[in-house]
Write a protein that holds these residues in place. Structure first.
Motif, PDB file in Angstrom:
ATOM      1  N   CYS A  94       0.835  -1.211   0.000  1.00 41.70           N
ATOM      2  CA  CYS A  94       0.000   0.000   0.000  1.00 41.70           C
ATOM      3  C   CYS A  94       0.866   1.257   0.000  1.00 41.70           C
ATOM      4  N   LYS A  95       1.935   1.263   0.779  1.00 40.76           N
ATOM      5  CA  LYS A  95       2.839   2.411   0.796  1.00 40.76           C
ATOM      6  C   LYS A  95       3.500   2.596  -0.569  1.00 40.76           C
ATOM      7  N   CYS A  96       3.859   1.493  -1.197  1.00 41.35           N
ATOM      8  CA  CYS A  96       4.446   1.576  -2.539  1.00 41.35           C
ATOM      9  C   CYS A  96       3.447   2.168  -3.525  1.00 41.35           C
ATOM     10  N   HIS A  97       2.202   1.749  -3.412  1.00 41.52           N
ATOM     11  CA  HIS A  97       1.163   2.259  -4.308  1.00 41.52           C
ATOM     12  C   HIS A  97       0.995   3.768  -4.146  1.00 41.52           C
ATOM     13  N   HIS A  98       1.078   4.270  -2.909  1.00 39.68           N
ATOM     14  CA  HIS A  98       0.893   5.694  -2.651  1.00 39.68           C
ATOM     15  C   HIS A  98       2.020   6.551  -3.233  1.00 39.68           C
ATOM     16  N   ILE A  99       3.208   5.989  -3.369  1.00 37.93           N
ATOM     17  CA  ILE A  99       4.313   6.778  -3.932  1.00 37.93           C
ATOM     18  C   ILE A  99       4.492   6.525  -5.421  1.00 37.93           C
ATOM     19  N   GLY A 100       3.595   5.708  -6.020  1.00 34.64           N
ATOM     20  CA  GLY A 100       3.623   5.534  -7.463  1.00 34.64           C
ATOM     21  C   GLY A 100       4.223   4.241  -7.964  1.00 34.64           C
ATOM     22  N   LEU A 101       4.571   3.304  -7.062  1.00 41.64           N
ATOM     23  CA  LEU A 101       5.129   2.024  -7.490  1.00 41.64           C
ATOM     24  C   LEU A 101       4.021   0.978  -7.580  1.00 41.64           C
ATOM     25  N   ASN A 102       4.120   0.088  -8.551  1.00 41.22           N
ATOM     26  CA  ASN A 102       3.141  -0.976  -8.739  1.00 41.22           C
ATOM     27  C   ASN A 102       3.789  -2.318  -8.419  1.00 41.22           C
ATOM     28  N   ILE A 103       3.369  -2.949  -7.338  1.00 38.69           N
ATOM     29  CA  ILE A 103       3.911  -4.244  -6.940  1.00 38.69           C
ATOM     30  C   ILE A 103       2.968  -5.326  -7.440  1.00 38.69           C
ATOM     31  N   SER A 104       3.481  -6.221  -8.265  1.00 44.59           N
ATOM     32  CA  SER A 104       2.633  -7.250  -8.868  1.00 44.59           C
ATOM     33  C   SER A 104       2.911  -8.646  -8.330  1.00 44.59           C
ATOM     34  N   VAL A 105       4.119  -8.873  -7.789  1.00 43.54           N
ATOM     35  CA  VAL A 105       4.508 -10.216  -7.357  1.00 43.54           C
ATOM     36  C   VAL A 105       5.249 -10.135  -6.031  1.00 43.54           C
ATOM     37  N   VAL A 106       4.952 -11.079  -5.130  1.00 43.76           N
ATOM     38  CA  VAL A 106       5.708 -11.262  -3.889  1.00 43.76           C
ATOM     39  C   VAL A 106       6.501 -12.552  -4.033  1.00 43.76           C
ATOM     40  N   ILE A 107       7.827 -12.460  -3.928  1.00 46.45           N
ATOM     41  CA  ILE A 107       8.708 -13.607  -4.175  1.00 46.45           C
ATOM     42  C   ILE A 107       9.404 -13.999  -2.885  1.00 46.45           C
ATOM     43  N   SER A 108       9.378 -15.279  -2.566  1.00 44.79           N
ATOM     44  CA  SER A 108      10.019 -15.790  -1.359  1.00 44.79           C
ATOM     45  C   SER A 108      10.480 -17.221  -1.617  1.00 44.79           C
ATOM     46  N   ASP A 109      11.171 -17.803  -0.628  1.00 48.55           N
ATOM     47  CA  ASP A 109      11.565 -19.200  -0.770  1.00 48.55           C
ATOM     48  C   ASP A 109      10.431 -20.108  -0.283  1.00 48.55           C
ATOM     49  N   LEU A 128      12.180 -12.143 -11.785  1.00 46.08           N
ATOM     50  CA  LEU A 128      11.245 -12.732 -10.819  1.00 46.08           C
ATOM     51  C   LEU A 128      11.970 -13.740  -9.925  1.00 46.08           C
ATOM     52  N   THR A 129      13.152 -13.362  -9.454  1.00 46.45           N
ATOM     53  CA  THR A 129      13.929 -14.205  -8.543  1.00 46.45           C
ATOM     54  C   THR A 129      14.421 -13.360  -7.375  1.00 46.45           C
ATOM     55  N   GLN A 130      15.009 -14.027  -6.381  1.00 45.86           N
ATOM     56  CA  GLN A 130      15.517 -13.350  -5.199  1.00 45.86           C
ATOM     57  C   GLN A 130      17.003 -13.005  -5.304  1.00 45.86           C
ATOM     58  N   ASP A 131      17.545 -13.000  -6.505  1.00 44.79           N
ATOM     59  CA  ASP A 131      18.986 -12.779  -6.658  1.00 44.79           C
ATOM     60  C   ASP A 131      19.438 -11.457  -6.043  1.00 44.79           C
ATOM     61  N   ALA A 132      18.640 -10.403  -6.206  1.00 40.17           N
ATOM     62  CA  ALA A 132      19.029  -9.095  -5.656  1.00 40.17           C
ATOM     63  C   ALA A 132      19.138  -9.163  -4.138  1.00 40.17           C
ATOM     64  N   LEU A 133      18.227  -9.877  -3.492  1.00 40.56           N
ATOM     65  CA  LEU A 133      18.255  -9.999  -2.041  1.00 40.56           C
ATOM     66  C   LEU A 133      19.402 -10.900  -1.583  1.00 40.56           C
TER      67      LEU A 133
END
Length: 536
Positions: free
Chosen positions: A239-254, A490-495
């Protein structure tokens, strides 16, 4: 001294009235036009013109800062032009009545309470960041400025969630003025029995079309954490991302048990006898879906681990018939034979095969490189080579075929180049690739593992990851009109890279060391330029 440029208004700073400079720069062209339309001057305004505070409504100002000043919101527009015409004013005077004013934007007070002027240097804003656990509000404040500089397609992002181990212990943090090292989330059973944190749970945003990333929250956890609390935290972040203009489409986890519990809370299901459901209602946009996706490299490693633990795979009869396979069994027996033959020869047909590939230790089990050293086309070719020489039974051709299939799946799911990206510009290749991914879902979904034939978590992971990849690419290629999409985003490589950087000084940092390292990395992420676009 400058004065207000609004007709019939002569306020100056000498009178104690604050003046605000008209929006400057390329990124503020549209807002500057709105100001000029409202001001309604006949003569052209100079580049550096000012408007006094009397022309702004109360909701156009931020809350008071520590210095007691109230700066304008980043999207403020002057709308109050109620000065009366003087008797001496003639028709050439540019009086603006309220009916000419542009309506101010609809501002949600709760969502932009931390707005800042985008012209302020972000580095100065960073200096006072204490970086306590939870959602990093200061980061969102500055991230808004960065988002304003992004193109629309660059605002598409994914949310990455993962844990890393930290050294148990308590330490006083002078910046936060409190002791850190205790869990900040409840246990999985809803209790708060543990006094010492053993892990850090990190939330990071990653760009879907450009290589940008930003850490936006973290929590200290014990041996487990409450799925309901984590789920609510994820929704708050989105929701916070949406308010600043970001669109989150996927939640990625192990595929951890707490992450699977979060999936269940959102109605995500995947098994042999159920229709796969991989999404929930988007918390900030009723017209969109929020997808939940397991990390494909983690899933690939879990599949390799099942093989090395002696669990054979058994394909369904229709797959055996469709691909004319000699048997339905996938096992490590032919791989062990290849490894033994290579050890007796100087010329190795599968040089990447090592002892720790077939018998991984504790730290080798989650090594992607070792998983690829086992399941790849080179090992498949080595098996076929010995089958051709009649040193291996022909039934092992099934293992070679399966290894080729799974390596191809891994390459597509981790594509980072246009050659492997999904694109409808080459329709024939696109159809072949999507058909292949659908075939992989069918193969895994109808495959039995081990003698018990029980459904394994890695099967859930492969099916869910592949189905989500298909759904996400269809959304962006068909609905958002993207030219291509790289599934490697769509992977966790950055994390995982962030965790490697945190561990660079200390492989197992304590809570304070983790927080300090994370703060430095998060701040540096703001000053990293956006890399080349991939959706041109």
């Amino acid at each position: 001294m400058p004065c207000c440029c609004v007709p019939n208004c002569s306020e100056r700073t000498e009178k104690g009235i604050r003046l605000f400079l008209l929006p400057q720069g390329k990124r503020n062209i549209e807002r500057r036009k709105k100001w000029i339309v409202n001001i309604k001057r006949k003569n052209k305004l100079p580049e550096r013109a000012y408007v006094c505070e009397k022309h702004f409504t109360e909701d156009q100002f931020e809350n008071k800062r520590q210095d007691l000043k109230r700066p304008l919101r980043w999207n403020a527009v002057p709308t109050l032009f109620l000065h009366k015409k003087n008797a001496n004013d003639n028709e050439n005077n540019n009086f603006v009545d309220e009916e000419f004013a542009v309506e101010p934007p609809n501002i949600n007070e709760a969502s932009i309470s931390n707005n800042i002027n985008p012209e302020i240097n972000p580095q100065k804003r960073m200096e006072g960041f204490k970086f306590g656990s939870g959602i990093l509000e200061h980061v969102f404040t500055i991230l808004r400025t960065k988002v304003e500089c992004m193109k629309l397609e660059e605002r598409e992002a994914v949310l990455l969630v993962d844990e890393m181990a930290i050294k148990p212990g308590l330490e006083y943090d002078t910046a936060l003025e409190k002791v850190v090292g205790r869990p900040t989330m409840l246990k999985s059973d809803g209790s708060n029995k543990e006094n010492i944190a053993t892990h850090a749970l990190v939330f990071m945003l990653g760009g879907l079309t450009t290589r940008w990333k930003q850490t936006i929250a973290y929590e200290y956890t014990g041996t487990s954490y409450c799925a309901k609390e984590a789920n609510q935290l994820i929704k708050n972040i989105i929701c916070k991302c949406h308010h600043i203009g970001l669109n989150i489409s996927v939640v990625i986890s192990d595929m951890g048990p707490q992450n699977q519990a979060v999936w269940r809370l959102n109605g995500v299901v995947c098994s042999r006898h159920e229709i796969t459901k991989n999404f929930a209602k988007h918390p900030s946009d009723n017209d969109r879906k929020l997808y939940f996706m397991p990390d494909s490299p983690h899933v690939f490693k879990n599949m390799r681990l099942a093989l090395t633990e002696g669990q054979n795979f058994y394909l369904s009869p229709d797959i055996v018939k469709r691909y004319s396979l000699p048997s339905n069994e996938v096992s490590l027996d032919p791989v062990k034979f290849v490894y033994a033959q290579d050890n007796q020869s100087e010329l190795k047909v599968a040089p990447r095969l090592k002892h720790n590939v077939l018998k991984p230790g504790h730290y080798d089990k989650m090594n992607v490189g070792l998983a690829l050293a086992l399941v790849n086309r080179d090992v498949a070719a080595a098996i076929n080579f010995y089958i051709a020489q009649n040193k291996l039974d022909r039934k092992h051709y099934t293992t070679a075929w399966f290894f080729e299939i799974m390596e191809k799946w891994f390459c597509i799911m981790n594509s980072r180049s246009r050659k492997l990206a999904l694109s409808q510009n080459q329709n024939e290749i696109y159809i072949k690739t999507t058909t292949f991914l659908k075939d992989v879902i069918y193969i895994i979904q109808n495959m039995n593992v081990g003698k018990t034939n029980r459904w394994k978590p890695f099967q859930t992971g492969i099916v869910l990851a592949t189905q989500t990849a298909l759904d996400v690419q269809e959304h962006y290629l068909n609905e958002q009109n993207f030219h291509f999409i790289m599934l490697g985003r769509l992977t966790q490589d950055a994390l995982e890279n962030l965790f490697s950087m945190v561990r660079s000084r200390n492989p197992v940092p304590d809570a304070k060391e983790f927080k300090c390292a994370l703060r430095l990395i998060a701040i540096s992420q703001f000053f990293s330029p956006l890399n080349t676009e991939i959706m041109e």
